[in-house]
Write a protein that holds these residues in place. Structure first.
Motif, PDB file in Angstrom:
ATOM      1  N   ILE A   1      71.409  53.893  -4.360  1.00 35.57           N
ATOM      2  CA  ILE A   1      72.435  54.633  -5.113  1.00 35.57           C
ATOM      3  C   ILE A   1      73.812  54.390  -4.500  1.00 35.57           C
ATOM      4  CG2 ILE A   1      73.282  56.940  -5.722  1.00 35.57           C
ATOM      5  CD1 ILE A   1      70.304  57.789  -5.962  1.00 35.57           C
ATOM      6  N   LYS A   2      73.901  54.384  -3.166  1.00 35.21           N
ATOM      7  CA  LYS A   2      75.186  54.141  -2.501  1.00 35.21           C
ATOM      8  C   LYS A   2      75.730  52.754  -2.849  1.00 35.21           C
ATOM      9  CE  LYS A   2      74.569  57.117   1.541  1.00 35.21           C
ATOM     10  NZ  LYS A   2      74.387  57.164   3.007  1.00 35.21           N
ATOM     11  N   VAL A   3      74.861  51.744  -2.840  1.00 34.03           N
ATOM     12  CA  VAL A   3      75.295  50.382  -3.149  1.00 34.03           C
ATOM     13  C   VAL A   3      75.712  50.288  -4.617  1.00 34.03           C
ATOM     14  CG1 VAL A   3      74.558  47.968  -3.284  1.00 34.03           C
ATOM     15  CG2 VAL A   3      73.928  49.347  -1.307  1.00 34.03           C
ATOM     16  N   VAL A   4      74.947  50.916  -5.503  1.00 37.25           N
ATOM     17  CA  VAL A   4      75.299  50.915  -6.937  1.00 37.25           C
ATOM     18  C   VAL A   4      76.658  51.575  -7.143  1.00 37.25           C
ATOM     19  CG1 VAL A   4      74.672  51.853  -9.203  1.00 37.25           C
ATOM     20  CG2 VAL A   4      72.932  50.748  -7.787  1.00 37.25           C
TER      21      VAL A   4
ATOM     22  N   THR B   1      79.741  49.540  -8.804  1.00 36.36           N
ATOM     23  CA  THR B   1      80.174  49.923 -10.153  1.00 36.36           C
ATOM     24  C   THR B   1      81.345  50.893 -10.181  1.00 36.36           C
ATOM     25  OG1 THR B   1      78.613  51.779 -10.212  1.00 36.36           O
ATOM     26  CG2 THR B   1      77.835  49.644 -11.056  1.00 36.36           C
ATOM     27  N   GLY B   2      81.527  51.648  -9.101  1.00 42.43           N
ATOM     28  CA  GLY B   2      82.578  52.668  -9.106  1.00 42.43           C
ATOM     29  C   GLY B   2      82.147  53.929  -9.832  1.00 42.43           C
ATOM     30  N   LEU B   3      80.857  54.056 -10.134  1.00 39.87           N
ATOM     31  CA  LEU B   3      80.346  55.240 -10.821  1.00 39.87           C
ATOM     32  C   LEU B   3      80.296  56.434  -9.875  1.00 39.87           C
ATOM     33  CD1 LEU B   3      77.281  53.687 -12.712  1.00 39.87           C
ATOM     34  CD2 LEU B   3      79.444  54.410 -13.719  1.00 39.87           C
ATOM     35  N   GLY B   4      80.237  57.609 -10.469  1.00 38.63           N
ATOM     36  CA  GLY B   4      80.059  58.818  -9.693  1.00 38.63           C
ATOM     37  C   GLY B   4      78.622  58.918  -9.211  1.00 38.63           C
ATOM     38  N   LEU B   5      78.354  59.914  -8.374  1.00 34.56           N
ATOM     39  CA  LEU B   5      77.026  60.069  -7.792  1.00 34.56           C
ATOM     40  C   LEU B   5      75.951  60.267  -8.856  1.00 34.56           C
ATOM     41  CD1 LEU B   5      75.269  60.323  -5.288  1.00 34.56           C
ATOM     42  CD2 LEU B   5      75.839  62.746  -5.191  1.00 34.56           C
TER      43      LEU B   5
ATOM     44  N   PRO C   1      64.792  49.268 -15.543  1.00 39.19           N
ATOM     45  CA  PRO C   1      65.746  48.181 -15.371  1.00 39.19           C
ATOM     46  C   PRO C   1      67.028  48.403 -16.171  1.00 39.19           C
ATOM     47  CG  PRO C   1      63.986  47.481 -16.838  1.00 39.19           C
ATOM     48  CD  PRO C   1      63.655  48.874 -16.363  1.00 39.19           C
ATOM     49  N   LYS C   2      68.133  48.271 -15.495  1.00 40.82           N
ATOM     50  CA  LYS C   2      69.468  48.452 -16.077  1.00 40.82           C
ATOM     51  C   LYS C   2      70.434  47.437 -15.474  1.00 40.82           C
ATOM     52  CE  LYS C   2      69.531  52.286 -18.601  1.00 40.82           C
ATOM     53  NZ  LYS C   2      70.076  52.383 -19.913  1.00 40.82           N
ATOM     54  N   PRO C   3      71.405  46.962 -16.264  1.00 40.81           N
ATOM     55  CA  PRO C   3      72.418  46.068 -15.693  1.00 40.81           C
ATOM     56  C   PRO C   3      73.384  46.837 -14.795  1.00 40.81           C
ATOM     57  CG  PRO C   3      72.840  46.467 -18.030  1.00 40.81           C
ATOM     58  CD  PRO C   3      71.547  47.143 -17.695  1.00 40.81           C
ATOM     59  N   VAL C   4      73.653  46.270 -13.640  1.00 41.35           N
ATOM     60  CA  VAL C   4      74.609  46.866 -12.703  1.00 41.35           C
ATOM     61  C   VAL C   4      75.978  46.234 -12.921  1.00 41.35           C
ATOM     62  CG1 VAL C   4      75.160  47.200 -10.261  1.00 41.35           C
ATOM     63  CG2 VAL C   4      72.798  47.331 -11.028  1.00 41.35           C
ATOM     64  N   LYS C   5      75.987  44.915 -13.150  1.00 39.40           N
ATOM     65  CA  LYS C   5      77.237  44.189 -13.393  1.00 39.40           C
ATOM     66  C   LYS C   5      76.930  43.064 -14.368  1.00 39.40           C
ATOM     67  CE  LYS C   5      81.422  42.664 -11.656  1.00 39.40           C
ATOM     68  NZ  LYS C   5      82.512  43.141 -10.909  1.00 39.40           N
TER      69      LYS C   5
END
Length: 128
Positions: A77-80, A84-88, A99-103
């Motif tokens: 989660i920390k690396v994601v 991505t700059g997403l919130g927690l 499975p989901k795209p990260v970038k």
């Protein structure tokens, strides 16, 4: 093939590249046509005879496939979040919904670096 046409083909075989280029220019001027259209039409025929060229991708999608080690969920989660700059909460939801795209559309070196970062954190990652 007639002897006349065979003679022309034989003469064309003996031309240097420079002479062939000049011949094309002369034919375009004389007949008022463009060789570009002929080249486009000839390309599929040439491609059918030769093996298709392998096109190397230059953009990749970094897909989080899952967690290799569920105990490392927090590190993932920390690396994601970092990538991505997403919130927690959003990063946690993304990790849990794998499975989901990260970038998406990342250059090859960046995609490889992100894959290594996520893999080191304990995630299963795919590049597509």
């Amino acid at each position: 093939m007639s002897e006349k046409l065979q003679g022309i083909v034989d003469q064309l075989k003996d031309l240097s590249l420079l002479e062939a280029s000049e011949l094309v220019k002369m034919m375009e001027t004389t007949f008022g046509v463009s060789a570009a259209a002929a080249a486009v039409a000839a390309a599929p025929a040439a491609g059918a005879a030769a093996a298709p060229a392998v096109e190397e991708k230059d953009e990749f999608d970094v897909i989080l496939a899952g967690m290799a080690d569920p105990a490392k969920k927090i590190q993932i989660i920390k690396v994601v979040r970092e990538i991505t700059g997403l919130g927690l909460k959003e990063a946690k939801d993304l990790v849990e919904a794998a499975p989901k795209p990260v970038k998406e559309g990342a250059p090859k070196d960046e995609a490889e670096a992100l894959k290594k970062k996520l893999t080191d954190a304990g995630a299963n990652v795919e590049l597509k």
